[in-house]
Design a protein around this motif. Structure first.
Motif, PDB file in Angstrom:
ATOM      1  N   GLY A 289      23.241 -59.629 -36.954  1.00  0.00           N
ATOM      2  CA  GLY A 289      22.227 -60.202 -36.065  1.00  0.00           C
ATOM      3  C   GLY A 289      22.330 -59.718 -34.637  1.00  0.00           C
ATOM      4  O   GLY A 289      21.777 -60.328 -33.723  1.00  0.00           O
ATOM      5  N   PHE A 385      23.020 -67.002 -31.332  1.00  0.00           N
ATOM      6  CA  PHE A 385      23.611 -67.454 -32.604  1.00  0.00           C
ATOM      7  C   PHE A 385      22.557 -67.563 -33.695  1.00  0.00           C
ATOM      8  O   PHE A 385      22.857 -67.356 -34.882  1.00  0.00           O
ATOM      9  CB  PHE A 385      24.297 -68.810 -32.405  1.00  0.00           C
ATOM     10  CG  PHE A 385      24.836 -69.400 -33.673  1.00  0.00           C
ATOM     11  CD1 PHE A 385      26.021 -68.929 -34.230  1.00  0.00           C
ATOM     12  CD2 PHE A 385      24.152 -70.425 -34.324  1.00  0.00           C
ATOM     13  CE1 PHE A 385      26.501 -69.469 -35.410  1.00  0.00           C
ATOM     14  CE2 PHE A 385      24.626 -70.972 -35.499  1.00  0.00           C
ATOM     15  CZ  PHE A 385      25.817 -70.500 -36.052  1.00  0.00           C
ATOM     16  N   MET A 386      21.318 -67.867 -33.297  1.00  0.00           N
ATOM     17  CA  MET A 386      20.239 -67.934 -34.289  1.00  0.00           C
ATOM     18  C   MET A 386      20.048 -66.582 -34.970  1.00  0.00           C
ATOM     19  O   MET A 386      19.700 -66.507 -36.147  1.00  0.00           O
ATOM     20  CB  MET A 386      18.947 -68.375 -33.617  1.00  0.00           C
ATOM     21  CG  MET A 386      19.000 -69.764 -33.013  1.00  0.00           C
ATOM     22  SD  MET A 386      19.070 -71.048 -34.270  1.00  0.00           S
ATOM     23  CE  MET A 386      17.358 -71.039 -34.825  1.00  0.00           C
ATOM     24  N   PHE A 388      22.530 -64.353 -35.436  1.00  0.00           N
ATOM     25  CA  PHE A 388      23.661 -64.204 -36.357  1.00  0.00           C
ATOM     26  C   PHE A 388      23.409 -65.009 -37.632  1.00  0.00           C
ATOM     27  O   PHE A 388      23.733 -64.574 -38.743  1.00  0.00           O
ATOM     28  CB  PHE A 388      24.954 -64.682 -35.694  1.00  0.00           C
ATOM     29  CG  PHE A 388      25.259 -63.999 -34.383  1.00  0.00           C
ATOM     30  CD1 PHE A 388      24.866 -62.676 -34.163  1.00  0.00           C
ATOM     31  CD2 PHE A 388      25.912 -64.658 -33.371  1.00  0.00           C
ATOM     32  CE1 PHE A 388      25.116 -62.039 -32.961  1.00  0.00           C
ATOM     33  CE2 PHE A 388      26.176 -64.035 -32.161  1.00  0.00           C
ATOM     34  CZ  PHE A 388      25.780 -62.723 -31.964  1.00  0.00           C
ATOM     35  N   ARG A 389      22.809 -66.195 -37.465  1.00  0.00           N
ATOM     36  CA  ARG A 389      22.503 -67.040 -38.629  1.00  0.00           C
ATOM     37  C   ARG A 389      21.440 -66.376 -39.502  1.00  0.00           C
ATOM     38  O   ARG A 389      21.516 -66.410 -40.734  1.00  0.00           O
ATOM     39  CB  ARG A 389      22.005 -68.394 -38.132  1.00  0.00           C
ATOM     40  CG  ARG A 389      21.690 -69.409 -39.215  1.00  0.00           C
ATOM     41  CD  ARG A 389      21.390 -70.765 -38.580  1.00  0.00           C
ATOM     42  NE  ARG A 389      20.926 -71.703 -39.579  1.00  0.00           N
ATOM     43  CZ  ARG A 389      19.665 -71.882 -39.921  1.00  0.00           C
ATOM     44  NH1 ARG A 389      18.729 -71.125 -39.341  1.00  0.00           N
ATOM     45  NH2 ARG A 389      19.322 -72.771 -40.831  1.00  0.00           N
ATOM     46  N   ALA A 390      20.455 -65.738 -38.854  1.00  0.00           N
ATOM     47  CA  ALA A 390      19.399 -65.065 -39.622  1.00  0.00           C
ATOM     48  C   ALA A 390      19.954 -63.884 -40.404  1.00  0.00           C
ATOM     49  O   ALA A 390      19.424 -63.520 -41.461  1.00  0.00           O
ATOM     50  CB  ALA A 390      18.282 -64.601 -38.688  1.00  0.00           C
ATOM     51  N   SER A 391      21.033 -63.271 -39.895  1.00  0.00           N
ATOM     52  CA  SER A 391      21.603 -62.108 -40.577  1.00  0.00           C
ATOM     53  C   SER A 391      22.162 -62.469 -41.946  1.00  0.00           C
ATOM     54  O   SER A 391      22.274 -61.617 -42.823  1.00  0.00           O
ATOM     55  CB  SER A 391      22.705 -61.477 -39.720  1.00  0.00           C
ATOM     56  OG  SER A 391      23.827 -62.345 -39.632  1.00  0.00           O
ATOM     57  N   SER A 392      22.529 -63.741 -42.133  1.00  0.00           N
ATOM     58  CA  SER A 392      23.047 -64.172 -43.435  1.00  0.00           C
ATOM     59  C   SER A 392      21.945 -64.281 -44.477  1.00  0.00           C
ATOM     60  O   SER A 392      22.215 -64.502 -45.658  1.00  0.00           O
ATOM     61  CB  SER A 392      23.748 -65.525 -43.294  1.00  0.00           C
ATOM     62  OG  SER A 392      22.808 -66.532 -42.916  1.00  0.00           O
ATOM     63  N   LYS A 393      20.678 -64.116 -44.027  1.00  0.00           N
ATOM     64  CA  LYS A 393      19.540 -64.214 -44.946  1.00  0.00           C
ATOM     65  C   LYS A 393      18.977 -62.840 -45.289  1.00  0.00           C
ATOM     66  O   LYS A 393      17.818 -62.687 -45.637  1.00  0.00           O
ATOM     67  CB  LYS A 393      18.444 -65.081 -44.317  1.00  0.00           C
ATOM     68  CG  LYS A 393      18.903 -66.505 -44.005  1.00  0.00           C
ATOM     69  CD  LYS A 393      17.793 -67.305 -43.352  1.00  0.00           C
ATOM     70  CE  LYS A 393      18.254 -68.708 -43.031  1.00  0.00           C
ATOM     71  NZ  LYS A 393      17.190 -69.519 -42.389  1.00  0.00           N
TER      72      LYS A 393
END
Length: 619
Positions: A289, A385-386, A388-393
């Motif tokens: 991300g 951080f949002m 980085f969180r989106a990268s997990s999707k």
């Protein structure tokens, strides 16, 4: 009007160059000759006055004045025209009233002997009534040009001019007294009738003005017109409003606002955005991300220097949107990220709201700069951080490009040094905040014109001129709202509010919660500059009552107002992003909601943990 606009633009560009030259010359003369330019500060402050009203005229002609326009945004056809007609009528009437009151102020408050250096003060202040007069004509011209109703609009314009003259009747009467053999008894009787009528009519007109704010009436008209009405109702002198406007615009530190704003525009009109994006992509490559973090940091950088989140969204939104989507981010996520990132740099120095808050609250701008660093960083990290969180999707990881690392760093080095150019001279006391702004703008011009050569000498006037409506729009709001702030303080509203709070609220935490809610609503309905002018005088005694450090209170205020830009239904960034990305407002609400909630958590942390703001600030 277009000819007038061209003349205004070129005079504005010259004013900006003088605004840079005088403080820089002052620094050099102090260093080498231990003396400065005689009356330099007076020339600088009055250049700001001139630039404000030139920008106001340009903004009226081009429709660039800041407004809420929530109702008008949803209407089409005849209803939209009716709203535009009503908004123009009110804008013209109040502008004419301002013209009369400022002309009266010119004769009453300044004698022929008053001088700014070697220039008569009255000659310079004449820009105020002339500026308001041409703004009135600009509003009429704008409606004729956009609505294509050349017969109907001038009639309404003429009626609006008459109504504006009636609104400023006491000021017109004061001007008539300067005429020999003026019928003084008749004038006194007319003024007495005016004030008697005002007691009954003004409450209704104030409600109309509040509603008019949502019809697209410029905020300076709403705030300044409201101040005129309140003074009329209380039998006060209407000239107080232009006097307070003059005092605000000629304050010693206000010149920093146009200087830093133009520096931001120079950066946004060059290739600085692409160079900084390349640099931060290099720094965050391989990080999940990472491109989202790049977008947030670059937006924060530009908003810090322009002081206007709208400039960031409009200037960088398209480029960052394409890059983020190429990196696999969902379109809805991209819209929300860029919309929320538009205002995220307002807590970092040399943010213009920080400077203005320090001026209005009469606290150290240096302390406000230091106090905003950690809270601003928290905002950036939490929004990043949002990503980085989106990268997990399933979003792909940013990979290294083919351009040599040293070339990327070298290309962005000069823009990357800008924060040091700002902070080092100011925090060390080498230069004042105005001189720092001038040095920053000069540095930006040298970098973009001489080193990178993105802006040619031929193109420079157009870049400077492009910043003028924004400068005028912001400063005219500050000027107009100062009269309303004066009335609020003069009516002892802050003291009465503090007494009520003391009687009904005993908990400091409850006060902070109510403050968060109130400021969030304020940020949703008002731009940050007018909110500072109107609301800060109200909350300062409350903060003192509940033991909130004044610098911490300032950071709480700015963080909440920053979040207010995203607050549905009428947060300013929502409208700008809707325009920039071509999406309807309901879609923007859905895109922004997750980021709004994350930033809300950050605001609560900033509010309830004072150490985050005060760690670098002495007692």
């Amino acid at each position: 009007m277009r000819r007038i606009e061209r003349v205004v633009s070129y005079i504005s560009g010259l004013s900006i160059l003088l605004l840079v030259a005088l403080p820089v010359s002052e620094i050099l003369l102090r260093l080498f000759f231990s003396r400065g330019i005689t009356a330099s500060s007076d020339y600088i402050t009055h250049l700001v006055l001139i630039l404000t009203f030139l920008g106001g005229v340009a903004g009226a002609i081009n429709g660039d004045h800041l407004s809420i326009s929530a109702v008008a945004h949803f209407l089409k056809g005849r209803k939209a025209f009716a709203i535009s007609l009503a908004a123009t009528f009110i804008s013209v009437a109040v502008s004419i009233a301002f013209a009369w009151t400022s002309l009266s102020m010119l004769f009453i408050a300044f004698g022929p002997e008053a001088m700014v250096g070697c220039i008569p003060t009255r000659l310079i202040i004449l820009i105020m009534p002339l500026g308001y007069l041409f703004m009135a004509f600009g509003f009429i011209f704008r409606l004729i040009e956009t609505e294509r109703s050349p017969r109907l609009v001038p009639v309404f314009g003429l009626i609006a001019i008459v109504c504006g003259t009636l609104l400023a009747l006491p000021a017109v009467a004061n001007l008539l007294t300067f005429i020999p053999a003026a019928p003084l008894d008749f004038i006194d009787a007319a003024v007495q009738m005016y004030y008697n009528a005002a007691e009954r009519v003004v409450p209704l007109l104030l409600i109309l003005f509040i509603f008019a704010a949502f019809l697209g009436v410029p905020l300076f008209v709403v705030l300044g017109g409201g101040a005129l009405l309140l003074f009329a109702q209380s039998f006060g002198s209407l000239e107080v409003v232009p006097i307070e406007s003059y005092s605000m615009l000629t304050a010693q530190t206000i010149a920093a606002i146009p200087l830093f704003t133009v520096a931001g525009f120079v950066l946004s009109e060059s290739g600085a955005g692409e160079r900084l994006i390349a640099l931060f992509r290099l720094l965050f490559r391989g990080l999940p991300g990472g491109m989202a973090a790049v977008a947030v940091i670059v937006c924060a950088f530009f908003t810090t220097f322009t002081g206007a989140s709208g400039v960031t969204i409009l200037a960088l939104g398209g480029l960052l949107s394409v890059i983020l989507r190429k990196n696999g981010f969902d379109e809805r996520f991209v819209d929300g990220l860029l919309t929320s990132s538009g205002s995220i740099g307002l807590l970092f120095p040399p943010s213009l709201p920080i400077i203005l808050y320090g001026v209005v609250a009469q606290i150290s701008i240096r302390d406000m700069f230091l106090a905003g660093i950690i809270p601003g960083t928290i905002m950036v990290v939490m929004v990043s951080f949002m990503g980085f969180r989106a990268s997990s999707k399933g979003v792909q990881v940013e990979e290294s490009g083919h351009e040599p690392v040293l070339r990327i760093i070298g290309n962005a080095l000069w823009e990357g040094l800008l924060p040091l150019v700002v902070l080092v001279p100011y925090l060390t006391g080498i230069a004042t905040i105005v001189e720092t702004g001038a040095v920053t703008l000069l540095y930006a011009l040298i970098v973009e014109m001489c080193i990178h050569r993105d802006i040619s000498l031929r193109r420079l006037p157009s870049v400077l001129i492009k910043s003028v409506p924004i400068i005028g729009g912001v400063l005219i709001i500050l000027a107009s709202s100062r009269g309303l702030a004066y009335y609020i303080v003069d009516a002892e509203v802050p003291m009465k509010l503090a007494a009520w709070m003391e009687a009904h609220i005993s908990s400091r935490l409850l006060f902070l919660l109510l403050l968060n809610i109130g400021l969030l609503i304020t940020g949703c309905l008002m731009d940050i500059f007018s909110a500072i002018m109107v609301v800060v005088p109200l909350i300062l005694p409350l903060g003192e009552l509940f033991g909130v450090h004044p610098v911490h209170l300032g950071i709480i205020f700015l963080a909440n107002l920053e979040l207010g830009y995203l607050t549905p239904p009428v947060g300013l960034n929502l409208f700008l992003a809707s325009y920039r990305f071509g999406k309807p407002l309901p879609a923007m609400y859905r895109s922004v909601l997750p980021f709004f909630l994350v930033m809300l958590v950050a605001v609560l942390l900033i509010t309830y943990i004072p150490a985050l703001s005060l760690i670098f600030v002495g007692n």
